[in-house]
Design a protein around this motif. Structure first.
Motif, PDB file in Angstrom:
ATOM      1  N   ALA A  44      -4.098   3.062   6.398  1.00 16.66           N
ATOM      2  CA  ALA A  44      -3.262   1.967   6.894  1.00 16.66           C
ATOM      3  C   ALA A  44      -2.145   2.504   7.786  1.00 16.66           C
ATOM      4  N   LEU A  45      -1.517   3.600   7.355  1.00 20.20           N
ATOM      5  CA  LEU A  45      -0.473   4.214   8.187  1.00 20.20           C
ATOM      6  C   LEU A  45      -1.058   4.720   9.506  1.00 20.20           C
ATOM      7  N   ALA A  46      -2.238   5.315   9.452  1.00 22.42           N
ATOM      8  CA  ALA A  46      -2.888   5.781  10.682  1.00 22.42           C
ATOM      9  C   ALA A  46      -3.193   4.600  11.607  1.00 22.42           C
ATOM     10  N   GLY A  47      -3.626   3.495  11.039  1.00 24.15           N
ATOM     11  CA  GLY A  47      -3.889   2.302  11.843  1.00 24.15           C
ATOM     12  C   GLY A  47      -2.624   1.765  12.504  1.00 24.15           C
ATOM     13  N   ALA A  73       6.993   2.148   8.158  1.00 30.08           N
ATOM     14  CA  ALA A  73       5.991   2.590   7.189  1.00 30.08           C
ATOM     15  C   ALA A  73       5.991   4.111   7.073  1.00 30.08           C
ATOM     16  N   GLY A  74       6.116   4.802   8.193  1.00 34.52           N
ATOM     17  CA  GLY A  74       6.187   6.260   8.161  1.00 34.52           C
ATOM     18  C   GLY A  74       7.416   6.753   7.418  1.00 34.52           C
ATOM     19  N   LEU A  79       9.893   9.060   2.581  1.00 35.84           N
ATOM     20  CA  LEU A  79      10.834   8.997   1.464  1.00 35.84           C
ATOM     21  C   LEU A  79      10.114   9.141   0.123  1.00 35.84           C
ATOM     22  N   VAL A  80       8.944   8.521   0.008  1.00 35.36           N
ATOM     23  CA  VAL A  80       8.153   8.672  -1.226  1.00 35.36           C
ATOM     24  C   VAL A  80       7.709  10.119  -1.396  1.00 35.36           C
ATOM     25  N   ALA A  81       7.301  10.760  -0.303  1.00 32.66           N
ATOM     26  CA  ALA A  81       6.894  12.170  -0.376  1.00 32.66           C
ATOM     27  C   ALA A  81       8.067  13.064  -0.759  1.00 32.66           C
ATOM     28  N   ALA A  82       9.241  12.800  -0.196  1.00 34.73           N
ATOM     29  CA  ALA A  82      10.426  13.588  -0.552  1.00 34.73           C
ATOM     30  C   ALA A  82      10.799  13.385  -2.013  1.00 34.73           C
ATOM     31  N   LEU A 112       7.817  20.996   6.256  1.00 35.11           N
ATOM     32  CA  LEU A 112       6.782  20.338   7.040  1.00 35.11           C
ATOM     33  C   LEU A 112       6.893  18.817   6.973  1.00 35.11           C
ATOM     34  N   VAL A 113       7.272  18.283   5.817  1.00 40.55           N
ATOM     35  CA  VAL A 113       7.334  16.833   5.638  1.00 40.55           C
ATOM     36  C   VAL A 113       8.572  16.236   6.298  1.00 40.55           C
ATOM     37  N   LEU A 114       9.703  16.883   6.150  1.00 44.15           N
ATOM     38  CA  LEU A 114      10.961  16.306   6.619  1.00 44.15           C
ATOM     39  C   LEU A 114      10.962  15.952   8.108  1.00 44.15           C
ATOM     40  N   PRO A 115      10.586  16.858   9.005  1.00 43.80           N
ATOM     41  CA  PRO A 115      10.653  16.477  10.416  1.00 43.80           C
ATOM     42  C   PRO A 115       9.682  15.365  10.808  1.00 43.80           C
ATOM     43  N   TYR A 116       8.456  15.425  10.306  1.00 42.88           N
ATOM     44  CA  TYR A 116       7.445  14.489  10.759  1.00 42.88           C
ATOM     45  C   TYR A 116       7.488  13.154  10.033  1.00 42.88           C
ATOM     46  N   MET A 117       7.939  13.162   8.800  1.00 42.62           N
ATOM     47  CA  MET A 117       7.899  11.927   8.024  1.00 42.62           C
ATOM     48  C   MET A 117       9.261  11.271   7.843  1.00 42.62           C
ATOM     49  N   LEU A 118      10.339  11.940   8.205  1.00 43.40           N
ATOM     50  CA  LEU A 118      11.661  11.324   8.095  1.00 43.40           C
ATOM     51  C   LEU A 118      12.403  11.315   9.427  1.00 43.40           C
ATOM     52  N   LEU A 119      12.499  12.448  10.090  1.00 43.72           N
ATOM     53  CA  LEU A 119      13.277  12.520  11.318  1.00 43.72           C
ATOM     54  C   LEU A 119      12.581  11.829  12.497  1.00 43.72           C
TER      55      LEU A 119
END
Length: 139
Positions: A44-47, A73-74, A79-82, A112-119
């Motif tokens: 769903a996120l990819a879509g 959504a990203g 935030l859930v991953a963090a 790896l998660v912080l820049p792509y999924m939060l920033l």
């Protein structure tokens, strides 16, 4: 450059398209265990990322709304991953003791998660807000 087809817009379109491709490849090829709990939200996120990329490339009227939804959504997934990383780190420190657990793996994952999924989604949301806010005249 015009506001509709700016360099920032193209950059976000390329970034979202690349992220959508990586997510789809990770789900279809990279994960050895199939789980609908991970597969459905990931696809769903990819879509959402792909729809926003197409909207930005075509300069559609709905491009900013699609980008806002995809970035939101990203950001939520980030935030859930963090949160999951923080819970995992606290569990490992409690279970193994602070001297036995050094945390290098979680530091790497967080880096790896912080820049792509939060920033990155944060920058997208700020850009969308700037595009939608009325311009304040100077002077």
């Amino acid at each position: 450059m015009s506001g509709d087809r700016s360099l920032v817009s193209w950059s976000f379109a390329l970034g979202n398209g690349a992220i959508a491709l990586v997510i789809v490849l990770a789900v279809l090829v990279g994960w050895p265990v199939r789980s609908w709990i991970l597969d459905l939200p990931s696809l769903a996120l990819a879509g959402l990322m792909l729809v926003s990329a197409v909207g930005l490339v075509r300069a559609s009227s709905w491009r900013l709304q699609a980008l806002r939804v995809a970035a939101g959504a990203g950001m939520f997934v980030g935030l859930v991953a963090a949160l999951a990383l923080a819970i995992a780190a606290s569990y490992l420190i409690i279970a193994q003791g602070p001297r036995l657990y050094d945390g290098r793996t979680l530091v790497l994952i967080t880096a790896l998660v912080l820049p792509y999924m939060l920033l990155y989604p944060g920058a997208q949301l700020l850009w969308v807000h700037r595009q939608l806010s009325p311009q304040i005249p100077s002077g």
